[in-house]
Design a protein around this motif. Structure first.
Motif, PDB file in Angstrom:
ATOM      1  N   SER A   1       2.149   1.625  -3.488  1.00 46.60           N
ATOM      2  CA  SER A   1       1.069   1.997  -4.407  1.00 46.60           C
ATOM      3  C   SER A   1       0.840   3.505  -4.403  1.00 46.60           C
ATOM      4  O   SER A   1       0.626   4.117  -5.462  1.00 46.60           O
ATOM      5  CB  SER A   1      -0.227   1.278  -4.019  1.00 46.60           C
ATOM      6  OG  SER A   1      -0.103  -0.112  -4.200  1.00 46.60           O
TER       7      SER A   1
ATOM      8  N   ARG B   1       0.826  -1.216   0.000  1.00 46.54           N
ATOM      9  CA  ARG B   1       0.000   0.000   0.000  1.00 46.54           C
ATOM     10  C   ARG B   1       0.857   1.261   0.000  1.00 46.54           C
ATOM     11  O   ARG B   1       0.518   2.256  -0.646  1.00 46.54           O
ATOM     12  CB  ARG B   1      -0.930  -0.024   1.215  1.00 46.54           C
ATOM     13  CG  ARG B   1      -2.012  -1.100   1.101  1.00 46.54           C
ATOM     14  CD  ARG B   1      -2.786  -1.278   2.394  1.00 46.54           C
ATOM     15  NE  ARG B   1      -3.780  -2.348   2.273  1.00 46.54           N
ATOM     16  CZ  ARG B   1      -4.457  -2.851   3.290  1.00 46.54           C
ATOM     17  NH1 ARG B   1      -4.260  -2.370   4.526  1.00 46.54           N
ATOM     18  NH2 ARG B   1      -5.335  -3.831   3.088  1.00 46.54           N
TER      19      ARG B   1
ATOM     20  N   THR C   1      -1.813  -1.839  -8.802  1.00 46.39           N
ATOM     21  CA  THR C   1      -2.316  -1.418  -7.488  1.00 46.39           C
ATOM     22  C   THR C   1      -3.530  -2.239  -7.071  1.00 46.39           C
ATOM     23  O   THR C   1      -3.623  -2.716  -5.931  1.00 46.39           O
ATOM     24  CB  THR C   1      -2.680   0.075  -7.513  1.00 46.39           C
ATOM     25  OG1 THR C   1      -1.515   0.842  -7.802  1.00 46.39           O
ATOM     26  CG2 THR C   1      -3.258   0.514  -6.180  1.00 46.39           C
TER      27      THR C   1
ATOM     28  N   ASN D   1      -2.699  -4.744  -3.853  1.00 47.85           N
ATOM     29  CA  ASN D   1      -3.025  -4.061  -2.599  1.00 47.85           C
ATOM     30  C   ASN D   1      -3.540  -4.976  -1.494  1.00 47.85           C
ATOM     31  O   ASN D   1      -3.580  -4.582  -0.333  1.00 47.85           O
ATOM     32  CB  ASN D   1      -4.060  -2.953  -2.852  1.00 47.85           C
ATOM     33  CG  ASN D   1      -3.436  -1.575  -2.778  1.00 47.85           C
ATOM     34  OD1 ASN D   1      -2.214  -1.444  -2.795  1.00 47.85           O
ATOM     35  ND2 ASN D   1      -4.249  -0.550  -2.717  1.00 47.85           N
ATOM     36  N   ASP D   2      -3.958  -6.202  -1.820  1.00 53.99           N
ATOM     37  CA  ASP D   2      -4.438  -7.111  -0.778  1.00 53.99           C
ATOM     38  C   ASP D   2      -3.326  -7.958  -0.173  1.00 53.99           C
ATOM     39  O   ASP D   2      -3.556  -8.717   0.775  1.00 53.99           O
ATOM     40  CB  ASP D   2      -5.538  -8.023  -1.332  1.00 53.99           C
ATOM     41  CG  ASP D   2      -5.040  -8.905  -2.469  1.00 53.99           C
ATOM     42  OD1 ASP D   2      -3.900  -8.707  -2.922  1.00 53.99           O
ATOM     43  OD2 ASP D   2      -5.800  -9.790  -2.914  1.00 53.99           O
TER      44      ASP D   2
END
Length: 359
Positions: free
Chosen positions: A138, A135, A329, A333-334
């Motif tokens: 990103s 994150r 992203t 992102n997870d």
């Protein structure tokens, strides 16, 4: 033990390429061998030299600790492409340089990450990596590519060349400062927050080479890359005419892949070993280096040459890079990945590759 054996085999492979490629690069240049043949020889030689630079940098990072290791990665992680781009700027090939920056962003986010996710996902049904790092990176990707690269293009529509270049210089300085701040954030002020408390950090790593041996190898490999890169740049025009390639295609695909070959291979190998934190860091971290350090440095260095390089990309380049950032992203992102997500990134890369080839 397996890693040591793998390093020995890799060293033998790179040494064999250098034993053949470097002498051929010199002899072929002096004897004026066919340009297309020399283009292939130069590319293979640079890939082998990049392998040695990567191993030397990794050894120094292990010996010197995380802070200096981060600085070394920032300095040498994209050294090959930086050197090629400097000689291309010297030759006035601004379009090739901008295209190679685009190719690095697309190659790292779509090709390298895609292959890493795909190869690792074939062996492991589910792989995970540090979601906080993902994150954090990103946000930086969104800023550096979508904001810092799009803004000059938008404003350049109503500016003359002088003002556009002044804007590019200002943005470049801001990007470099923010990149240094990001290193400070990750490696000093918030080092504990982003420290990976997993099997990758508890393993005791032994450097492949000692400190001074690594320094000497890094210096010699960098000098050799500079020599071969200058010769490579002079083959671009004739190779483009021979194969019907545009400068944009050479920059986006050829230069980007050659300049980052060693990093590409390393990321895929780490993913196959289920070391996804390292694989993702190579792919995304290298992209951030390109966008926030290499590109701004090249803009400033271009002041030394007759043709300056503003930080203004073509519309297809901007859309391709923005799409790559958004897709990566959403997928990363997870903090988890699988082979299908890797296939999705690869599909996007090949679609864009076809587009740049036909453009």
């Amino acid at each position: 033990m397996k890693r040591k054996r793998g390093c020995i085999m890799a060293n033998k492979f790179f040494f064999l390429i250098l034993l053949i490629g470097l002498p051929l690069s010199i002899i072929g240049s002096l004897l004026h061998w066919p340009t297309v043949l020399m283009f292939v020889v130069y590319c293979i030689t640079i890939v082998a030299l990049a392998g040695y630079m990567g191993r030397a940098t990794e050894s120094l990072a292990i010996v010197s600790g995380p802070q200096i290791g981060g600085l070394l990665n920032a300095t040498f992680g994209n050294a090959v492409e930086l050197i090629i781009s400097i000689f291309a700027l010297k030759a006035g090939l601004v379009g090739v340089v901008l295209a190679s920056l685009t190719g690095s962003v697309l190659g790292n986010l779509l090709l390298v990450a895609g292959l890493s996710f795909f190869v690792g996902g074939i062996k492991f049904k589910r792989q995970s990596f540090n979601v906080y790092d993902a994150r954090h990176n990103s946000g930086l990707l969104m800023f550096s590519v979508i904001v810092a690269f799009v803004i000059p293009e938008v404003f350049s529509m109503t500016m003359n060349e002088t003002k556009t270049f002044a804007l590019s210089i200002g943005i470049s300085i801001i990007l470099i400062l923010l990149y240094l701040a990001a290193l400070m954030f990750r490696l000093v002020t918030h080092r504990g927050v982003y420290q990976h408390k997993n099997k990758e950090t508890v393993e005791h790593e032994e450097p492949e080479w000692g400190k001074w041996k690594a320094v000497i190898i890094l210096a010699l490999a960098t000098a050799a890359v500079a020599y071969v890169s200058e010769a490579l740049v002079h083959t671009f025009e004739e190779v483009a005419e021979t194969f019907g390639w545009t400068e944009l295609f050479i920059g986006v695909i050829i230069v980007a892949i050659v300049g980052n070959a060693a990093e590409h291979a390393s990321a895929i190998i780490f993913a196959f070993k289920d070391k996804m934190d390292i694989a993702v860091e190579i792919a995304i971290g290298s992209t951030l280096q390109i966008a926030m350090f290499v590109a701004p440095v090249l803009v400033i260095i271009s002041l030394l040459f007759p043709v300056s390089m503003p930080l203004v990309f073509t519309l297809p380049e901007l859309i391709a890079m923005a799409s790559a950032v958004l897709l990566t992203t959403v997928i990363a992102n997870d903090g988890e990945t699988n082979w299908f997500e890797g296939a999705t990134l690869l599909a996007a890369y090949f679609i864009m590759g076809i587009g740049f080839y036909l453009l």
